[in-house]
Design an enzyme around this catalytic site. Sequence first.
Site, PDB file in Angstrom:
ATOM      1  CG  ASP A  24      -1.915   0.964   1.533  1.00 30.18           C
ATOM      2  OD1 ASP A  24      -2.350   1.672   0.194  1.00 30.18           O
ATOM      3  OD2 ASP A  24      -2.734   1.902   2.055  1.00 30.18           O
TER       4      ASP A  24
ATOM      5  CB  CYS B 277     -17.052  -3.618 -15.937  1.00 30.31           C
ATOM      6  SG  CYS B 277     -16.484  -3.398 -14.938  1.00 30.31           S
TER       7      CYS B 277
ATOM      8  CB  CYS C 264     -19.411   0.768  -9.224  1.00 31.02           C
ATOM      9  SG  CYS C 264     -18.866   0.571 -10.574  1.00 31.02           S
TER      10      CYS C 264
ATOM     11  CB  CYS D 210     -20.487   6.286  -6.544  1.00 32.57           C
ATOM     12  SG  CYS D 210     -20.157   8.192  -5.644  1.00 32.57           S
TER      13      CYS D 210
ATOM     14  CB  CYS E  60     -13.610   9.226  -2.928  1.00 30.06           C
ATOM     15  SG  CYS E  60     -14.187   7.866  -2.080  1.00 30.06           S
TER      16      CYS E  60
ATOM     17  CB  CYS F 123     -17.088   5.052   0.910  1.00 28.88           C
ATOM     18  SG  CYS F 123     -18.736   5.179  -0.064  1.00 28.88           S
TER      19      CYS F 123
ATOM     20  CB  CYS G  35     -18.087   2.231  -6.210  1.00 34.65           C
ATOM     21  SG  CYS G  35     -16.780   2.329  -5.192  1.00 34.65           S
TER      22      CYS G  35
ATOM     23  CB  CYS H 208     -19.801  -4.605  -7.555  1.00 29.53           C
ATOM     24  SG  CYS H 208     -18.807  -5.669  -8.860  1.00 29.53           S
TER      25      CYS H 208
HETATM   26  C1  B12 Z   1      -4.576   6.673  -2.727  1.00 34.76           C
HETATM   27  C2  B12 Z   1      -5.123   5.473  -3.128  1.00 34.76           C
HETATM   28  C3  B12 Z   1      -6.713   5.654  -2.424  1.00 34.76           C
HETATM   29  C4  B12 Z   1      -7.336   7.236  -2.385  1.00 34.76           C
HETATM   30  C5  B12 Z   1      -7.440   7.225  -3.918  1.00 34.76           C
HETATM   31  C6  B12 Z   1      -8.069   5.763  -5.007  1.00 34.76           C
HETATM   32  C7  B12 Z   1      -8.142   5.554  -6.380  1.00 34.76           C
HETATM   33  N1  B12 Z   1      -8.998   5.260  -7.410  1.00 34.76           N
HETATM   34  O1  B12 Z   1      -6.905   6.355  -6.677  1.00 34.76           O
HETATM   35  C8  B12 Z   1      -8.609   7.164  -1.416  1.00 34.76           C
HETATM   36  C9  B12 Z   1      -8.156   7.374  -0.650  1.00 34.76           C
HETATM   37  C10 B12 Z   1     -10.014   7.558  -2.216  1.00 34.76           C
HETATM   38  C11 B12 Z   1      -8.749   5.593  -1.753  1.00 34.76           C
HETATM   39  C12 B12 Z   1      -9.912   4.583  -1.668  1.00 34.76           C
HETATM   40  C13 B12 Z   1     -10.227   3.661  -1.526  1.00 34.76           C
HETATM   41  N2  B12 Z   1      -8.402   2.429  -1.630  1.00 34.76           N
HETATM   42 CO1  B12 Z   1      -7.189   2.700  -1.804  1.00 34.76          CO
HETATM   43  N3  B12 Z   1      -5.278   3.306  -2.731  1.00 34.76           N
HETATM   44  C14 B12 Z   1      -4.949   4.327  -2.855  1.00 34.76           C
HETATM   45  C15 B12 Z   1      -2.950   3.825  -3.421  1.00 34.76           C
HETATM   46  C16 B12 Z   1      -2.153   4.510  -2.016  1.00 34.76           C
HETATM   47  C17 B12 Z   1      -3.004   4.669  -4.138  1.00 34.76           C
HETATM   48  C18 B12 Z   1      -3.724   4.267  -5.691  1.00 34.76           C
HETATM   49  C19 B12 Z   1      -3.632   5.270  -6.783  1.00 34.76           C
HETATM   50  O2  B12 Z   1      -2.379   5.382  -7.403  1.00 34.76           O
HETATM   51  N4  B12 Z   1      -4.513   6.311  -7.250  1.00 34.76           N
HETATM   52  C20 B12 Z   1      -4.313   6.783  -8.902  1.00 34.76           C
HETATM   53  C21 B12 Z   1      -4.672   6.669 -10.359  1.00 34.76           C
HETATM   54  C22 B12 Z   1      -5.303   6.805 -11.076  1.00 34.76           C
HETATM   55  O3  B12 Z   1      -4.789   5.068  -9.777  1.00 34.76           O
HETATM   56  P1  B12 Z   1      -5.734   3.913 -10.028  1.00 34.76           P
HETATM   57  O4  B12 Z   1      -6.975   4.056  -9.961  1.00 34.76           O
HETATM   58  O5  B12 Z   1      -5.415   2.499  -8.738  1.00 34.76           O
HETATM   59  O6  B12 Z   1      -5.716   3.602 -11.935  1.00 34.76           O
HETATM   60  C23 B12 Z   1      -3.996   3.067 -11.696  1.00 34.76           C
HETATM   61  C24 B12 Z   1      -4.692   2.026 -11.951  1.00 34.76           C
HETATM   62  O7  B12 Z   1      -6.095   0.928 -11.996  1.00 34.76           O
HETATM   63  C25 B12 Z   1      -4.552   1.451 -13.541  1.00 34.76           C
HETATM   64  N5  B12 Z   1      -6.334   1.411 -14.288  1.00 34.76           N
HETATM   65  C26 B12 Z   1      -6.701   2.832 -14.020  1.00 34.76           C
HETATM   66  N6  B12 Z   1      -8.347   2.271 -14.898  1.00 34.76           N
HETATM   67  C27 B12 Z   1      -7.825   1.757 -16.260  1.00 34.76           C
HETATM   68  C28 B12 Z   1      -8.473   1.093 -16.891  1.00 34.76           C
HETATM   69  C29 B12 Z   1      -7.446   0.152 -17.647  1.00 34.76           C
HETATM   70  C30 B12 Z   1      -8.537  -0.345 -18.806  1.00 34.76           C
HETATM   71  C31 B12 Z   1      -6.682  -0.012 -17.826  1.00 34.76           C
HETATM   72  C32 B12 Z   1      -6.099  -1.097 -17.991  1.00 34.76           C
HETATM   73  C33 B12 Z   1      -5.404   0.183 -16.589  1.00 34.76           C
HETATM   74  C34 B12 Z   1      -6.056   0.698 -15.142  1.00 34.76           C
HETATM   75  O8  B12 Z   1      -3.709   2.544 -14.446  1.00 34.76           O
HETATM   76  C35 B12 Z   1      -3.947   3.416 -13.322  1.00 34.76           C
HETATM   77  C36 B12 Z   1      -2.349   4.033 -12.606  1.00 34.76           C
HETATM   78  O9  B12 Z   1      -1.768   2.992 -12.274  1.00 34.76           O
HETATM   79  C37 B12 Z   1      -3.535   2.914  -3.364  1.00 34.76           C
HETATM   80  C38 B12 Z   1      -2.042   1.362  -3.117  1.00 34.76           C
HETATM   81  C39 B12 Z   1      -1.049   1.328  -4.080  1.00 34.76           C
HETATM   82  N7  B12 Z   1       0.420   1.871  -3.533  1.00 34.76           N
HETATM   83  O10 B12 Z   1      -1.621   2.059  -5.257  1.00 34.76           O
HETATM   84  C40 B12 Z   1      -4.383   2.264  -2.565  1.00 34.76           C
HETATM   85  C41 B12 Z   1      -5.396   0.964  -2.662  1.00 34.76           C
HETATM   86  C42 B12 Z   1      -5.797   1.163  -4.090  1.00 34.76           C
HETATM   87  N8  B12 Z   1      -6.781   1.280  -2.318  1.00 34.76           N
HETATM   88  C43 B12 Z   1      -7.126  -0.030  -1.406  1.00 34.76           C
HETATM   89  C44 B12 Z   1      -8.743   0.336  -1.091  1.00 34.76           C
HETATM   90  C45 B12 Z   1      -8.782  -1.218  -0.148  1.00 34.76           C
HETATM   91  C46 B12 Z   1      -9.164   1.191  -1.145  1.00 34.76           C
HETATM   92  C47 B12 Z   1     -10.435   1.310  -0.206  1.00 34.76           C
HETATM   93  C48 B12 Z   1     -12.254  -0.197  -0.867  1.00 34.76           C
HETATM   94  C49 B12 Z   1     -10.549   1.505   0.379  1.00 34.76           C
HETATM   95  C50 B12 Z   1     -12.057   1.919   1.348  1.00 34.76           C
HETATM   96  N9  B12 Z   1     -12.858   1.184   1.921  1.00 34.76           N
HETATM   97  O11 B12 Z   1     -12.614   2.949   1.563  1.00 34.76           O
HETATM   98  C51 B12 Z   1     -11.449   2.297  -1.607  1.00 34.76           C
HETATM   99  C52 B12 Z   1     -11.874   2.570  -2.660  1.00 34.76           C
HETATM  100  C53 B12 Z   1     -11.866   3.226  -3.440  1.00 34.76           C
HETATM  101  C54 B12 Z   1     -12.304   3.061  -4.994  1.00 34.76           C
HETATM  102  N10 B12 Z   1     -13.333   2.851  -5.351  1.00 34.76           N
HETATM  103  O12 B12 Z   1     -11.293   3.181  -5.141  1.00 34.76           O
HETATM  104  C55 B12 Z   1      -6.553  -0.877  -1.984  1.00 34.76           C
HETATM  105  C56 B12 Z   1      -7.233  -1.670  -3.221  1.00 34.76           C
HETATM  106  C57 B12 Z   1      -7.634  -3.141  -4.202  1.00 34.76           C
HETATM  107  C58 B12 Z   1      -9.097  -3.208  -4.597  1.00 34.76           C
HETATM  108  N11 B12 Z   1      -9.159  -4.296  -4.594  1.00 34.76           N
HETATM  109  O13 B12 Z   1      -8.629  -2.926  -5.496  1.00 34.76           O
HETATM  110  C59 B12 Z   1      -5.033  -0.150  -2.729  1.00 34.76           C
HETATM  111  C60 B12 Z   1      -4.175  -1.114  -3.693  1.00 34.76           C
HETATM  112  C61 B12 Z   1      -4.487  -0.946  -1.184  1.00 34.76           C
HETATM  113  C62 B12 Z   1      -3.938  -2.109  -1.416  1.00 34.76           C
HETATM  114  N12 B12 Z   1      -2.616  -2.537  -0.654  1.00 34.76           N
HETATM  115  O14 B12 Z   1      -4.679  -3.264  -0.563  1.00 34.76           O
HETATM  116  N13 B12 Z   1      -7.591   5.228  -2.334  1.00 34.76           N
HETATM  117  S1  SF4 Z   2     -20.504  -2.571 -10.118  1.00 36.64           S
HETATM  118 FE1  SF4 Z   2     -19.189  -4.018 -10.718  1.00 36.64          FE
HETATM  119  S2  SF4 Z   2     -19.144  -4.599 -12.783  1.00 36.64           S
HETATM  120 FE2  SF4 Z   2     -20.933  -3.451 -11.708  1.00 36.64          FE
HETATM  121  S3  SF4 Z   2     -19.256  -1.853 -13.064  1.00 36.64           S
HETATM  122 FE3  SF4 Z   2     -19.056  -1.547 -11.368  1.00 36.64          FE
HETATM  123  S4  SF4 Z   2     -17.056  -2.415 -10.873  1.00 36.64           S
HETATM  124 FE4  SF4 Z   2     -17.707  -3.323 -12.848  1.00 36.64          FE
HETATM  125  S1  SF4 Z   3     -16.046   4.409  -2.641  1.00 37.27           S
HETATM  126 FE1  SF4 Z   3     -17.847   5.465  -1.576  1.00 37.27          FE
HETATM  127  S2  SF4 Z   3     -17.899   7.897  -2.284  1.00 37.27           S
HETATM  128 FE2  SF4 Z   3     -16.342   6.742  -3.670  1.00 37.27          FE
HETATM  129  S3  SF4 Z   3     -16.028   6.042  -5.388  1.00 37.27           S
HETATM  130 FE3  SF4 Z   3     -16.603   4.421  -3.772  1.00 37.27          FE
HETATM  131  S4  SF4 Z   3     -19.700   4.660  -3.334  1.00 37.27           S
HETATM  132 FE4  SF4 Z   3     -18.097   7.147  -4.746  1.00 37.27          FE
END
Ligand code: B12
Ligand code: SF4
Ligand code: SF4
Length: 727
Positions: free
Chosen positions: A125, A180, A186, A190, A210, A236, A239, A243
Site C-alpha cells: 500500500d 464489467c 457502482c 456512488c 470520494c 466507504c 461502490c 458490484c
Molecule cells: C491513493 C489511494 C486511495 C485514494 C484514491 C483511490 C483511487 N481510486 O485512486 C482513496 C483514499 C480515495 C482510496 C480509497 C480506497 N482504497 Co485505496 N489506495 C490508494 C493507493 C495508495 C494509491 C492508488 C493510486 O495510485 N491512485 C491513482 C489512480 C490513478 O490509480 P488507480 O485508480 O489504481 O488506477 C491505476 C490502475 O488501476 C490503472 N488503470 C486504471 N483504470 C484503468 C483502465 C484500464 C483499461 C487499464 C488497463 C488500467 C487502468 O492505471 C492507473 C495507474 O496505475 C493504493 C495503493 C497503491 N500503492 O497503489 C490503495 C488501494 C488502491 N486502495 C485500496 C482500497 C482497499 C481502498 C478502499 C476500498 C478503502 C475503503 N473502503 O475506503 C477505497 C476504494 C475506493 C475506490 N473506488 O477506489 C486497495 C485496493 C484493492 C483492490 N482490490 O482494488 C489498494 C491497492 C491498497 C492495497 N494495498 O490493498 N485509495
Molecule cells: S458494479 Fe462492478 S461490474 Fe458493475 S461496473 Fe462497477 S465495477 Fe464493474
Molecule cells: S468509495 Fe464511496 S464515495 Fe468513493 S467512489 Fe466508491 S461509492 Fe463513491
Amino acid sequence: MAHACGFELAGVVEALSSPDFARFEEWRAAGFAGEMDYLNDRRGDLRSDPRALLPSARTILCVGKLYQTSQRATAENTGDTRGWISRFAWGRQDYHDVMRERLQRLLAMIRAAHHGPMEAKICVDTAPLLERSYARAAGLGWIGKNTCLIHERQGSWFFLGEILLSIPLLTFDAPPPDRCGTCRRCIDACPTDALVPNGQGEWTLDARLCISYLTIEKRGESPENEPPTGNHLFGCDICQDVCPWNKRAPDTQEDAFQPAVFAPPLEEMAALSEEEFRAKFRGSPVWRAKYEGFLRNVARALGQSKNPDMKKPLERLAKHENAVVARTARKALRALPVIWLALTIITGRCLASDVPVSPGYDHFYNNEFDEALTFFESDLKAHPEDPQMFNHVAQGILYREMLRSGALESQMVSGNNPFLRRPKMEISDKDKQRFAYCFDQAVKISDEMLRKNPNDLEALAALSVAHGLKSNYLFLVEKTWIDSLKEATAARKANERIRELDPKDADAKLVYGLNEYVVGSLPFYMRALGSIGGFHGDRNDGIQQLEIVARHGVRNRYDAQVLLAVIYRRERDPKKAIPLLKELAARFPRNYLFRLEQVQMYSDAGDKKSALAVLAEVDDLRKARKPGYANLTAEKLLYFRGNLLFWYNDLPGALADLQQATQKAGELDLNTEVLAWLRLGQVEDLQGRHTEAIPAYREAIKVAPKSEPAVEARGYLSTPYHRKEKA
Ligand code: B12
Ligand code: SF4
Ligand code: SF4
C-alpha cells in the site's frame, strides 16, 4: 507458496515501467488526487518505475488477501444512531502489519527455495508503486469501473501486496479480460458522483469527491461545499457493495480481520477522549484518521443523522477543545435548521430550537394519525407562513383516511392494474374542505416564495410535496386519474428543478423515481395518452432512483423504503422487500403494517415458517396490548393466517380461521372483510362444497360490490373456484 502463506491470489509480472503510468500522470494533473501529497510530489513520480524502489528488481510477485468477513449490514447495526466503518478497517490488527508479516514468511520460503544471492523488497500500500496496475498485469483481476481490482471468483474485497525480486522468473501471468460489460451499478450508486469519465472514456475516481478520501485522507476541516458523507466514519464501500462480482465473493479465513468495531454508536464515539480513541483504535487502520480526523467525521455524521437525539452530542462536540472538531460540529449545527426543516417533509424531526419541533411524524409513521394531526395543527398555528406546515396537515388527513379504508395495506398494489382500480374512499366533508384549504395555502405560499427567489429550494420542496399529496388524493378519493397524473407531473416538475439546482440531493429522486415507476407501469394505451399530456416514465429507472433514496436519502429515506417494499411486492420480488420491511419495523415499532407485510412477503417467498412466526409475534403484541397493536383485532389476524394457509393448501386450517374471522366480520375493516368472505368461499369450493361457498361469495359482493374481490366472487357464483395450475 503464496497460498500456504495465506494469500488467495498470486501472480508474477516483469519489473518494468508500467504503461499505466501515463494514466496516473493524467489523473493527478486533473487534480483528482486532492491534497494527497504523497501522490502529487516526488513520491508520486517514483511510481514510474519499480526499479526506483529496488534497482536490481527483475520480477514483481503480486499477492491478494481477502478481508470480507461474514458480518453483514443489518437493520440492527445500521440505524440512524450509528456510524459506519468500512470493511477493510474492521480488524483488530492493521492489514499493513498482517500483509507484511505474511509477505516476510513468503519471502523466507522463496529464499529457502532459491539458493543463490537475491535482493528483495516487500511493499504494501504505502510504497510508491502502482499496485493495481501490476496486480492486473500479473493476472489478479481486471480494473472495474469503480477503479477496484476485481477477480471473477474472489470479488474485490482483497488487499494487495508485492515482493520485488532481483531474480527473473521464467513464466509471467497475463491480465484477465474486463468483465464489467455494460453494468454501471457502482457509478449510479456512488452518492457523491465521485466516479467520473476520463479523456479515454474509461472511468476514474475524483478522490476529492470520494467519501473514502474525505474521511481518511483529507486533513483539517471539510471544504465549504463538501459532498455529504452520511454516517461514514472511515472509508466507504458503496461502490463495491453494489458490484455483482462481490455477491458470491468468499469470506476471509483470517482471524486478524474479524470485526472489532464496525458500526459504533455515534453518541459513544462523540464522547471518546484521546486516550480512549487510542485504546480502541491503536493497531487498527482507523488510527490513520487520527483523533482529530475521526471526531471530525463523527461530528459530520451526527449532523447528517436523521435522529433528533443526535443533537445533544453534537452540541457537546461544538465545545470540543480541538478547534477542527469544534468548528465542524458548529457548522453541522448551523446547517441543522435547514436540514431538519427539509426533513419535516417526511419525518417532521425539526430539532433546532428556532424551528418548530414536531414529534408528529413519529406518530405518523407509527400509524397514529390522530396524534400526528394534533401536532401538525399546532405546528401550523405557530408557523402559518411555512407551506410545509400546511402539507403536514393535508398529509395527516389523507393518510388517516387511507388507513381507515384499508388503502395503506398492500392489497392496494396486488391487482393487475393497482394504480387505477381503487374504489373511492369515503371521506368526511370537513376533512375534504380542510385538505383542499391546506393544499391551496401550501401552493400559494410556495409560489410567493418562488416569486421572490425562483431558486428557493424549500419552496420547491413544499410545492412538490403539495402536488404529490393532491395527486394521491385525486386518485384515491376523487378517482380522477388524469387529474391525478397532472398533479404528479407538477410534483415532478418542482422536483426536477430541485435536481437541477442541487444534483447531489438524493432525496429529490423520490418523486422523480415514483413518477417514473407509476407512469411506467400504466397500461400501454394510457401511457400513450399520457405522453400527449406530457407524462412519461420508465419503471426500471423509477425503481433504481427509489433504491438510491432508500439507501442514501436523508429526509425521504423512509418514504422511499415504504414505496420500494410495496413495489417489490408488486414486481413479485418478496426477497428484496423483506429486509426493507424489517428495517422499517425496527424503526417504527408501533406500525403493525410493516410486520403484517412481512408475513405476506415471507409467504410469497415460500417461507411459511417465518411467515407464521412473524404472525405469532404480532398476535403476542396484540394480546399484550402493546402500543400500536391494541386496536388490532383477533379477527384480522385470523384472516391473515387463514389466507396464508389457503395459499399453502392447508384447507382445514384455512377454513377454521376464515370461519372464525367472518363470524365477527364487523371487527374487520372493509378491505379485509371482503377478502375474508372471498377466501372462505374459495376454501369451500376447493373442498368440493360449492353450496357452502355461495353464501360466502354473496357476502363479499354485498360488503363492497364494486371492489375487485367482489367482482372475482361474482364470477365464482356460477363456476366454482379451481386453483390454476402453476405456470
Ligand atoms: C491513493 C489511494 C486511495 C485514494 C484514491 C483511490 C483511487 N481510486 O485512486 C482513496 C483514499 C480515495 C482510496 C480509497 C480506497 N482504497 Co485505496 N489506495 C490508494 C493507493 C495508495 C494509491 C492508488 C493510486 O495510485 N491512485 C491513482 C489512480 C490513478 O490509480 P488507480 O485508480 O489504481 O488506477 C491505476 C490502475 O488501476 C490503472 N488503470 C486504471 N483504470 C484503468 C483502465 C484500464 C483499461 C487499464 C488497463 C488500467 C487502468 O492505471 C492507473 C495507474 O496505475 C493504493 C495503493 C497503491 N500503492 O497503489 C490503495 C488501494 C488502491 N486502495 C485500496 C482500497 C482497499 C481502498 C478502499 C476500498 C478503502 C475503503 N473502503 O475506503 C477505497 C476504494 C475506493 C475506490 N473506488 O477506489 C486497495 C485496493 C484493492 C483492490 N482490490 O482494488 C489498494 C491497492 C491498497 C492495497 N494495498 O490493498 N485509495
Ligand atoms: S458494479 Fe462492478 S461490474 Fe458493475 S461496473 Fe462497477 S465495477 Fe464493474
Ligand atoms: S468509495 Fe464511496 S464515495 Fe468513493 S467512489 Fe466508491 S461509492 Fe463513491
